[in-house]
Design a protein around this motif. Structure first.
Motif, PDB file in Angstrom:
ATOM      1  N   ALA A   1       5.632  -2.436  13.706  1.00 54.34           N
ATOM      2  CA  ALA A   1       7.026  -2.026  13.535  1.00 54.34           C
ATOM      3  C   ALA A   1       7.224  -1.169  12.290  1.00 54.34           C
ATOM      4  CB  ALA A   1       7.928  -3.250  13.476  1.00 54.34           C
ATOM      5  N   ALA A   2       6.409  -1.412  11.257  1.00 52.48           N
ATOM      6  CA  ALA A   2       6.565  -0.671  10.003  1.00 52.48           C
ATOM      7  C   ALA A   2       6.210   0.797  10.148  1.00 52.48           C
ATOM      8  CB  ALA A   2       5.697  -1.310   8.915  1.00 52.48           C
ATOM      9  N   ILE A   3       5.447   1.147  11.180  1.00 55.16           N
ATOM     10  CA  ILE A   3       5.075   2.544  11.401  1.00 55.16           C
ATOM     11  C   ILE A   3       5.637   3.072  12.723  1.00 55.16           C
ATOM     12  CG2 ILE A   3       3.040   2.562   9.922  1.00 55.16           C
ATOM     13  CD1 ILE A   3       1.329   1.999  12.392  1.00 55.16           C
ATOM     14  N   GLY A   4       6.621   2.345  13.268  1.00 56.98           N
ATOM     15  CA  GLY A   4       7.349   2.853  14.431  1.00 56.98           C
ATOM     16  C   GLY A   4       6.740   2.552  15.785  1.00 56.98           C
ATOM     17  N   TYR A   5       5.895   1.515  15.859  1.00 63.64           N
ATOM     18  CA  TYR A   5       5.273   1.172  17.142  1.00 63.64           C
ATOM     19  C   TYR A   5       5.591  -0.252  17.564  1.00 63.64           C
ATOM     20  CZ  TYR A   5       2.623   5.487  16.627  1.00 63.64           C
ATOM     21  OH  TYR A   5       2.273   6.799  16.481  1.00 63.64           O
ATOM     22  N   LYS A   6       5.289  -0.565  18.831  1.00 64.30           N
ATOM     23  CA  LYS A   6       5.530  -1.905  19.372  1.00 64.30           C
ATOM     24  C   LYS A   6       4.265  -2.763  19.393  1.00 64.30           C
ATOM     25  CE  LYS A   6       9.285  -0.409  22.454  1.00 64.30           C
ATOM     26  NZ  LYS A   6       9.741  -0.315  23.873  1.00 64.30           N
TER      27      LYS A   6
ATOM     28  N   PHE B   1      -3.060  -1.810  13.805  1.00 62.90           N
ATOM     29  CA  PHE B   1      -1.695  -2.326  13.664  1.00 62.90           C
ATOM     30  C   PHE B   1      -1.492  -3.504  14.614  1.00 62.90           C
ATOM     31  CE2 PHE B   1      -1.651   1.431  16.369  1.00 62.90           C
ATOM     32  CZ  PHE B   1      -0.820   1.141  17.445  1.00 62.90           C
ATOM     33  N   VAL B   2      -0.678  -4.455  14.143  1.00 60.13           N
ATOM     34  CA  VAL B   2      -0.514  -5.743  14.836  1.00 60.13           C
ATOM     35  C   VAL B   2       0.952  -5.996  15.149  1.00 60.13           C
ATOM     36  CG1 VAL B   2      -2.568  -6.710  13.736  1.00 60.13           C
ATOM     37  CG2 VAL B   2      -0.328  -7.038  12.660  1.00 60.13           C
ATOM     38  N   ALA B   3       1.172  -6.819  16.160  1.00 63.75           N
ATOM     39  CA  ALA B   3       2.534  -7.205  16.544  1.00 63.75           C
ATOM     40  C   ALA B   3       2.478  -8.546  17.254  1.00 63.75           C
ATOM     41  CB  ALA B   3       3.162  -6.147  17.454  1.00 63.75           C
ATOM     42  N   ALA B   4       3.630  -9.225  17.277  1.00 66.84           N
ATOM     43  CA  ALA B   4       3.741 -10.488  18.006  1.00 66.84           C
ATOM     44  C   ALA B   4       3.565 -10.240  19.500  1.00 66.84           C
ATOM     45  CB  ALA B   4       5.104 -11.126  17.735  1.00 66.84           C
ATOM     46  N   PRO B   5       3.171 -11.261  20.255  1.00 69.63           N
ATOM     47  CA  PRO B   5       2.892 -11.050  21.689  1.00 69.63           C
ATOM     48  C   PRO B   5       4.124 -10.655  22.493  1.00 69.63           C
ATOM     49  CG  PRO B   5       2.847 -13.390  21.125  1.00 69.63           C
ATOM     50  CD  PRO B   5       2.909 -12.643  19.834  1.00 69.63           C
ATOM     51  N   SER B   6       3.895  -9.813  23.497  1.00 74.56           N
ATOM     52  CA  SER B   6       4.925  -9.413  24.451  1.00 74.56           C
ATOM     53  C   SER B   6       4.212  -8.950  25.715  1.00 74.56           C
ATOM     54  CB  SER B   6       5.808  -8.288  23.892  1.00 74.56           C
ATOM     55  OG  SER B   6       5.038  -7.137  23.607  1.00 74.56           O
ATOM     56  N   ASP B   7       4.941  -8.871  26.812  1.00 70.67           N
ATOM     57  CA  ASP B   7       4.353  -8.405  28.065  1.00 70.67           C
ATOM     58  C   ASP B   7       3.994  -6.922  27.961  1.00 70.67           C
ATOM     59  OD1 ASP B   7       4.996 -10.931  28.952  1.00 70.67           O
ATOM     60  OD2 ASP B   7       6.690 -10.283  30.188  1.00 70.67           O
ATOM     61  N   TYR B   8       2.905  -6.523  28.617  1.00 70.44           N
ATOM     62  CA  TYR B   8       2.575  -5.094  28.703  1.00 70.44           C
ATOM     63  C   TYR B   8       1.618  -4.883  29.876  1.00 70.44           C
ATOM     64  CZ  TYR B   8      -2.120  -5.688  26.597  1.00 70.44           C
ATOM     65  OH  TYR B   8      -3.427  -6.044  26.333  1.00 70.44           O
ATOM     66  N   VAL B   9       1.414  -3.626  30.202  1.00 70.44           N
ATOM     67  CA  VAL B   9       0.483  -3.262  31.265  1.00 70.44           C
ATOM     68  C   VAL B   9      -0.693  -2.529  30.639  1.00 70.44           C
ATOM     69  CG1 VAL B   9       0.153  -1.951  33.394  1.00 70.44           C
ATOM     70  CG2 VAL B   9       2.324  -3.127  32.977  1.00 70.44           C
ATOM     71  N   SER B  10      -1.904  -3.008  30.898  1.00 75.79           N
ATOM     72  CA  SER B  10      -3.100  -2.424  30.299  1.00 75.79           C
ATOM     73  C   SER B  10      -3.430  -1.079  30.939  1.00 75.79           C
ATOM     74  CB  SER B  10      -4.287  -3.371  30.449  1.00 75.79           C
ATOM     75  OG  SER B  10      -4.759  -3.358  31.786  1.00 75.79           O
TER      76      SER B  10
ATOM     77  N   LEU C   1       0.845  -1.187   0.000  1.00 77.41           N
ATOM     78  CA  LEU C   1       0.000   0.000   0.000  1.00 77.41           C
ATOM     79  C   LEU C   1       0.882   1.240   0.000  1.00 77.41           C
ATOM     80  CD1 LEU C   1      -2.842   1.270   0.251  1.00 77.41           C
ATOM     81  CD2 LEU C   1      -2.573   1.120   2.748  1.00 77.41           C
ATOM     82  N   ASP C   2       0.833   1.976  -1.089  1.00 77.28           N
ATOM     83  CA  ASP C   2       1.619   3.207  -1.206  1.00 77.28           C
ATOM     84  C   ASP C   2       0.896   4.348  -0.500  1.00 77.28           C
ATOM     85  OD1 ASP C   2       3.647   2.013  -2.756  1.00 77.28           O
ATOM     86  OD2 ASP C   2       2.442   2.235  -4.576  1.00 77.28           O
ATOM     87  N   VAL C   3       1.562   4.931   0.486  1.00 80.22           N
ATOM     88  CA  VAL C   3       0.965   6.015   1.260  1.00 80.22           C
ATOM     89  C   VAL C   3       1.894   7.225   1.170  1.00 80.22           C
ATOM     90  CG1 VAL C   3       0.034   6.723   3.485  1.00 80.22           C
ATOM     91  CG2 VAL C   3       0.009   4.306   2.844  1.00 80.22           C
ATOM     92  N   PRO C   4       1.504   8.265   0.465  1.00 79.13           N
ATOM     93  CA  PRO C   4       2.369   9.437   0.306  1.00 79.13           C
ATOM     94  C   PRO C   4       2.829  10.006   1.644  1.00 79.13           C
ATOM     95  CG  PRO C   4       0.488   9.571  -1.174  1.00 79.13           C
ATOM     96  CD  PRO C   4       0.241   8.395  -0.291  1.00 79.13           C
ATOM     97  N   GLY C   5       4.120  10.304   1.713  1.00 77.22           N
ATOM     98  CA  GLY C   5       4.691  10.857   2.927  1.00 77.22           C
ATOM     99  C   GLY C   5       5.053   9.818   3.968  1.00 77.22           C
ATOM    100  N   ILE C   6       4.635   8.588   3.744  1.00 81.23           N
ATOM    101  CA  ILE C   6       4.907   7.511   4.712  1.00 81.23           C
ATOM    102  C   ILE C   6       5.717   6.400   4.075  1.00 81.23           C
ATOM    103  CG2 ILE C   6       3.840   5.772   6.216  1.00 81.23           C
ATOM    104  CD1 ILE C   6       1.426   7.718   6.423  1.00 81.23           C
ATOM    105  N   GLY C   7       5.374   6.047   2.842  1.00 84.45           N
ATOM    106  CA  GLY C   7       6.101   5.001   2.137  1.00 84.45           C
ATOM    107  C   GLY C   7       5.175   3.888   1.707  1.00 84.45           C
ATOM    108  N   THR C   8       5.771   2.761   1.370  1.00 89.67           N
ATOM    109  CA  THR C   8       5.010   1.579   0.952  1.00 89.67           C
ATOM    110  C   THR C   8       4.907   0.628   2.131  1.00 89.67           C
ATOM    111  OG1 THR C   8       5.764   1.816  -1.350  1.00 89.67           O
ATOM    112  CG2 THR C   8       4.882  -0.327  -0.684  1.00 89.67           C
ATOM    113  N   LEU C   9       3.699   0.352   2.551  1.00 90.90           N
ATOM    114  CA  LEU C   9       3.452  -0.505   3.714  1.00 90.90           C
ATOM    115  C   LEU C   9       2.829  -1.821   3.283  1.00 90.90           C
ATOM    116  CD1 LEU C   9       1.776   2.118   6.103  1.00 90.90           C
ATOM    117  CD2 LEU C   9       4.180   1.372   6.127  1.00 90.90           C
ATOM    118  N   LYS C  10       3.252  -2.899   3.904  1.00 91.86           N
ATOM    119  CA  LYS C  10       2.546  -4.157   3.758  1.00 91.86           C
ATOM    120  C   LYS C  10       1.215  -4.026   4.495  1.00 91.86           C
ATOM    121  CE  LYS C  10       5.795  -6.494   1.585  1.00 91.86           C
ATOM    122  NZ  LYS C  10       5.597  -6.955   0.167  1.00 91.86           N
TER     123      LYS C  10
END
Length: 396
Positions: free
Chosen positions: A227-232, A281-290, A202-211
């Motif tokens: 991760a592709a947009i800078g988040y965990k 946005f999605v990511a593999a599981p990891s510990d976190y605090v809700s 997906l081509d997004v101007p100003g951001i790049g090409t994202l899966k």
């Protein structure tokens, strides 16, 4: 000088899942608002308290979030084999706009209970005690939802010990089945994957090409990797909703994804279609605090999902987006499925800002096309207030 009097309209204020909304019987609305159109939209805007340039909805029933700026209209079923017709309105907070383009999965949990209490379900279908099966026609998207509503002494049971992350108090469990949840969106050809691909560039101007995985199930949703947009993938609301640049980025992704999905023809049209599609946005599981301070361990979830609704990160998860998550997770090769570890699966438990949620889906592939028979999840619902709402008689 004369002043328009207020009129009062029978209404019920309900929580369904992690949302709240004002529920109406179609027959109780003023005649001019019993049909789709400008009068109905104006009425609901005034009931909820929009448009509000202050963003607070002080002069209405809305709660100044996408989860609480909602209305529902119910009537006896016109669709064969159903008990009730359910129409959902997502009311803009700061604009004079009502979005009818999708469903609310959370408020779907309250539809069966309201329909029973409002006399819209044949009394012969209500057991003395046990489970009432309410067959709901979701009129926005033309789909069937089955609600399994607990009954005690022929009345809806609302209290119980079922806990739902994002809701403070326990209540009775309501199981929902979303049948054939692939959305039949105009321009998308009724396909679950409107581009024909499980993952697109997906081509997004100003951001790049994202899966991106773009899916029509439950509600049209665009999934990207955190991760592709800078988040965990463990972010809470304040990390996103206080960042104007982040919100602008997500809206740009949403607009360009909507064009690729065939939902709109030009990105400028996205502003008039705030409710759909969603972006997550999605990511593999990891510990976190809700957000409640509860620790969620990686071993207790299959993946992280964070989703935006009406331009803000949702405090938990939209029910319809949960259907999209469960459906995408059941199909090997989607970004959701890969974040959960890949392979075939019939259910996932994902982490969201308020905690975790489990959703199941049954997916099959026929002639190269993926189909989902149904998605299943549990929510809860409760009547908060019932009586009348009042609005100025000249407001619609």
């Amino acid at each position: 000088m004369t002043h328009a009097p207020q009129i009062k309209i029978p209404a019920t204020y309900m929580r369904g899942g992690t949302s709240k909304g004002v529920f109406f019987r179609l027959q109780d609305l003023p005649a001019v608002a019993q049909v789709p159109g400008a009068a109905r939209d104006a009425l609901l805007l005034r009931v909820i308290g929009s448009p509000d340039p202050y963003g607070k909805q002080i002069d209405g029933m809305g709660g100044a979030t996408s989860s609480t700026s909602k209305a529902v209209i119910l009537s006896r079923a016109t669709a064969p084999g159903h008990d009730v017709d359910y129409l959902f309105a997502q009311v803009s907070i700061d604009k004079a706009f009502v979005d009818w383009s999708g469903n609310c999965g959370n408020l779907s949990a309250a539809v069966g209970a309201f329909a029973i209490g409002a006399g819209l379900v044949d009394p012969a279908r209500i057991p003395d005690s046990g489970i009432a099966t309410v067959r709901i026609w979701q009129a926005n998207i033309g789909k069937t939802i089955i609600a399994h509503v607990p009954i005690t002494n022929r009345e809806v049971q609302e209290t119980g010990d079922f806990e739902l992350d994002g809701v403070t108090f326990p209540a009775a469990e309501v199981q929902l089945e979303f049948l054939d949840p692939a959305a039949e969106e105009e321009g998308a050809g009724g396909s679950m994957f409107p581009t024909g691909q499980l993952v697109d560039d997906l081509d997004v101007p100003g951001i790049g090409t994202l899966k991106a995985t773009m899916i029509n199930a439950g509600i049209p949703t665009i999934f990207v990797d955190a991760a592709a947009i800078g988040y965990k993938g463990t972010e809470l609301q304040e990390a996103i909703n206080t960042d104007a640049r982040a919100l602008e980025m997500f809206e740009t992704i949403r607009a360009h994804g909507a064009v690729r999905m065939g939902l709109i023809k030009h990105v400028d049209e996205a502003a008039k279609r705030q409710h759909t599609p969603k972006v997550a946005f999605v990511a593999a599981p990891s510990d976190y605090v809700s957000s409640s301070g509860k620790r969620v361990e990686a071993k207790d979830i299959d993946l992280h999902v964070r989703a935006l609704s009406m331009g803000k990160l949702h405090h938990a998860m939209m029910g319809t987006a949960a259907v999209a998550i469960g459906t995408a997770a059941a199909i090997p090769g989607t970004l959701v499925n890969l974040a959960a570890g890949g392979g075939e699966r019939t259910a996932v438990r994902f982490g969201h800002p308020s905690g975790t949620l489990r959703v199941g889906a049954q997916a099959t592939q026929e002639n190269g096309e993926w189909h989902v028979k149904k998605a299943i999840m549990s929510r809860s619902a409760r009547v908060l207030m019932e009586g009348w709402v009042r609005v100025p008689s000249d407001s619609f």
